[in-house]
Write an enzyme that holds these catalytic residues in place. Structure first.
Site, mmCIF file in Angstrom:
data_model
loop_
_atom_site.group_PDB
_atom_site.id
_atom_site.type_symbol
_atom_site.label_atom_id
_atom_site.label_comp_id
_atom_site.label_asym_id
_atom_site.label_seq_id
_atom_site.Cartn_x
_atom_site.Cartn_y
_atom_site.Cartn_z
ATOM 1 N N ARG A 140 -2.773 46.360 -16.908
ATOM 2 C CA ARG A 140 -1.789 45.281 -16.769
ATOM 3 C C ARG A 140 -1.138 44.928 -18.103
ATOM 4 N NH1 ARG A 140 -5.265 41.648 -12.489
ATOM 5 N NH2 ARG A 140 -4.422 42.671 -10.632
ATOM 6 N N LYS A 178 -9.682 45.609 7.829
ATOM 7 C CA LYS A 178 -9.449 44.712 8.966
ATOM 8 C C LYS A 178 -8.005 44.692 9.436
ATOM 9 C CE LYS A 178 -13.076 41.398 8.063
ATOM 10 N NZ LYS A 178 -13.346 40.060 7.569
ATOM 11 N N GLY A 236 -5.028 47.988 -4.164
ATOM 12 C CA GLY A 236 -6.058 48.415 -5.116
ATOM 13 C C GLY A 236 -6.761 49.711 -4.778
ATOM 14 N N GLY A 279 -1.996 41.823 -3.665
ATOM 15 C CA GLY A 279 -1.557 40.772 -2.737
ATOM 16 C C GLY A 279 -0.047 40.652 -2.685
HETATM 17 P P1 AMP Z 1 -8.682 46.480 2.530
HETATM 18 O O1 AMP Z 1 -9.088 45.575 1.417
HETATM 19 O O2 AMP Z 1 -8.404 45.790 3.812
HETATM 20 O O3 AMP Z 1 -7.571 47.431 2.110
HETATM 21 O O4 AMP Z 1 -9.925 47.375 2.854
HETATM 22 C C1 AMP Z 1 -10.515 48.231 1.927
HETATM 23 C C2 AMP Z 1 -11.917 48.475 2.337
HETATM 24 O O5 AMP Z 1 -11.953 49.031 3.634
HETATM 25 C C3 AMP Z 1 -12.643 49.450 1.443
HETATM 26 O O6 AMP Z 1 -13.656 48.763 0.765
HETATM 27 C C4 AMP Z 1 -13.222 50.473 2.413
HETATM 28 O O7 AMP Z 1 -14.547 50.830 2.134
HETATM 29 C C5 AMP Z 1 -13.153 49.742 3.741
HETATM 30 N N1 AMP Z 1 -13.145 50.664 4.882
HETATM 31 C C6 AMP Z 1 -12.290 51.645 5.133
HETATM 32 N N2 AMP Z 1 -12.663 52.316 6.245
HETATM 33 C C7 AMP Z 1 -13.788 51.731 6.707
HETATM 34 C C8 AMP Z 1 -14.654 51.965 7.813
HETATM 35 N N3 AMP Z 1 -14.424 52.956 8.656
HETATM 36 N N4 AMP Z 1 -15.716 51.161 7.970
HETATM 37 C C9 AMP Z 1 -15.947 50.164 7.101
HETATM 38 N N5 AMP Z 1 -15.176 49.883 6.048
HETATM 39 C C10 AMP Z 1 -14.103 50.668 5.846
#
Ligand code: AMP
Length: 417
Positions: free
Chosen positions: A36, A219, A375, A398
């Site tokens: 950064r 999610k 990230g 974000g």
């Molecule tokens: P996000 O912050 O929503 O972009 O999510 C990133 C996180 O999603 C990472 O830490 C990944 O390990 C997790 N992730 C991706 N695929 C899976 C999965 N099939 N089961 C559990 N966690 C997951």
């Protein structure tokens, strides 16, 4: 009126520049990743080279009061080294008149952490847990009132304002959204901000088709608005990672112990129906690498995504999915990637995510425009050594997500309006 950093006359002027120097520090206050800081250097060096002086302002961490742990003094030496001139330090961002007055063209001053003051965020602090709604309202009104003086003080230091802090552009804070009003004809973006805005426009406004978005991560709930906005823009939507299983379940598949959100099933169905209506092709994984525990050493096998046995969970995209996604990605002229398609922190489940990074690099080499944001996706392309092989790697997590939701970010709007 908004100015442009390349045509603005900085000679003899003091520029107050909002940067995002919120860098990670280890327990001895050594910077563990200076990305950064380096990202803001083109803007800072430009002002100095053009005969101006710099008042640099940033936040660091989330202090709730003055706390030496979050002092920007820890980074002064490194900023000086990167900038190539000694950087002075003002220990209180609201009492920097003397330091500002001493600034000569070609010199730089860093202000102490803006978030030592509640006024930067404009949110009350120290409210009792049992405070009544009325007390909360009064405290909020009070901090909003004192925020005016806080911002006015920062503005009084300078002749012009530059916002180069994309990482905080989605926050309507004093130094990002409110200060610009004091510089109606002397406000502009820095080069980093300009690059991010162009990259977002390249995918959201000027995309060449076919346009494919690859949205992964844990999610659906955290990316629902992104998925909805993407439906308005893309030809293909690849939904991977943990969030994909909510879609598989919504369509009647068995997902065992895979990550999912039952309460988001109606929204998932709505997205699928809307996509059909709009002619957007949705690609959820056909097959999945499953594990019998959430551990890198777990037993694994590959099964169709809707046939995951109880006691097993999906942890990465399967080989058939990757072949399909490869065809879609390589046939695209615009690509947007946000979020891993598996638990890529565990080496045995990183294959799909690393493959996406590789495919984006390949598609870019073939002439596609590719934007990587968020990230984890950024970490994946960097780990594969592909950061320079995609068209743009965003520095804001974000902020990028909110931009992809179709929102006009307060830090951008304040300079443009
Ligand atoms: P996000 O912050 O929503 O972009 O999510 C990133 C996180 O999603 C990472 O830490 C990944 O390990 C997790 N992730 C991706 N695929 C899976 C999965 N099939 N089961 C559990 N966690 C997951």
């Amino acid at each position: 009126m908004q100015q442009h950093i390349d045509s603005y006359d900085f000679k003899g002027k003091k520029a107050i520049v909002r940067v995002d120097f919120n860098v990670p520090l280890d327990e001895n206050f050594n910077i563990t990743d200076d990305t950064r800081i380096r990202a803001a250097m083109p803007t800072l060096k430009k002002v100095l080279a053009a005969g101006g002086s710099l008042i640099i302002m940033s936040h660091l961490g989330r202090p709730k009061k003055v706390d030496p742990k979050f002092s920007l003094k820890h980074i002064v030496a490194h900023v000086s080294e990167c900038l190539g001139v000694p950087v002075a330090f003002a220990e209180d961002c609201q009492k920097a008149d003397a330091e500002v007055a001493a600034l000569k063209p070609g010199q730089a001053l860093l202000l102490e952490n803006l978030r030592y003051y509640a006024e930067e965020e404009g949110k009350p602090r120290g409210l009792a847990e049992d405070a009544s709604d009325e007390e909360k309202k009064a405290a909020k009104a009070a901090v909003k009132e004192s925020q005016k003086a806080f911002v006015k003080k920062l503005a009084s230091y300078a002749d012009c304002y530059i916002n180069d802090a994309f990482g905080t552009a989605h926050r309507a804070h004093g130094s990002t959204a409110l200060i610009a009003a004091y510089f109606p004809n002397d406000k502009m973006f820095g080069y980093l901000m300009e690059g991010e805005i162009k990259a977002i426009d390249n995918v959201l406004k000027n995309a060449k088709h076919p346009f494919t978005a690859i949205i992964g991560g844990s999610k659906v709930s955290s990316k629902l608005a992104v998925l909805e906005n993407m439906l308005e823009k893309v030809d293909n939507l690849i939904i991977g990672g943990g969030m994909g299983y909510t879609f598989v379940k919504a369509q009647g598949g068995k997902i065992g112990n895979s990550l999912h959100e039952d309460d988001l099933i109606p929204q998932a169905l709505e997205i699928l129906a809307k996509a059909k209506e709009k002619g957007v092709k949705i690609f959820v994984s056909q097959d999945t690498l499953i594990a019998d525990a959430f551990s890198n050493d777990a037993n694994t096998q590959v099964v169709p995504s809707g046939e995951i046995p109880e006691g097993w969970e999906g942890v990465d995209a399967g080989p058939k999915s990757l072949v399909t996604w490869e065809e879609v990605i390589l046939a695209s002229k615009t690509l947007l990637w946000n979020g891993p398609v598996g638990v890529f922190e565990m080496p045995n489940f990183a294959n799909g995510t690393l493959k996406i990074a590789e495919l984006l690099a390949k598609a870019t080499e073939n002439g596609a425009y590719s934007l990587v944001g968020g990230g984890d996706s950024v970490a994946a392309v960097t780990r594969m050594g592909f950061a320079k092989k995609v068209s743009y790697v965003s520095t804001g997590g974000g902020a990028m997500l909110e931009a992809l939701e179709g929102k006009l970010l307060p830090g951008i709007a304040a300079v443009q309006e």
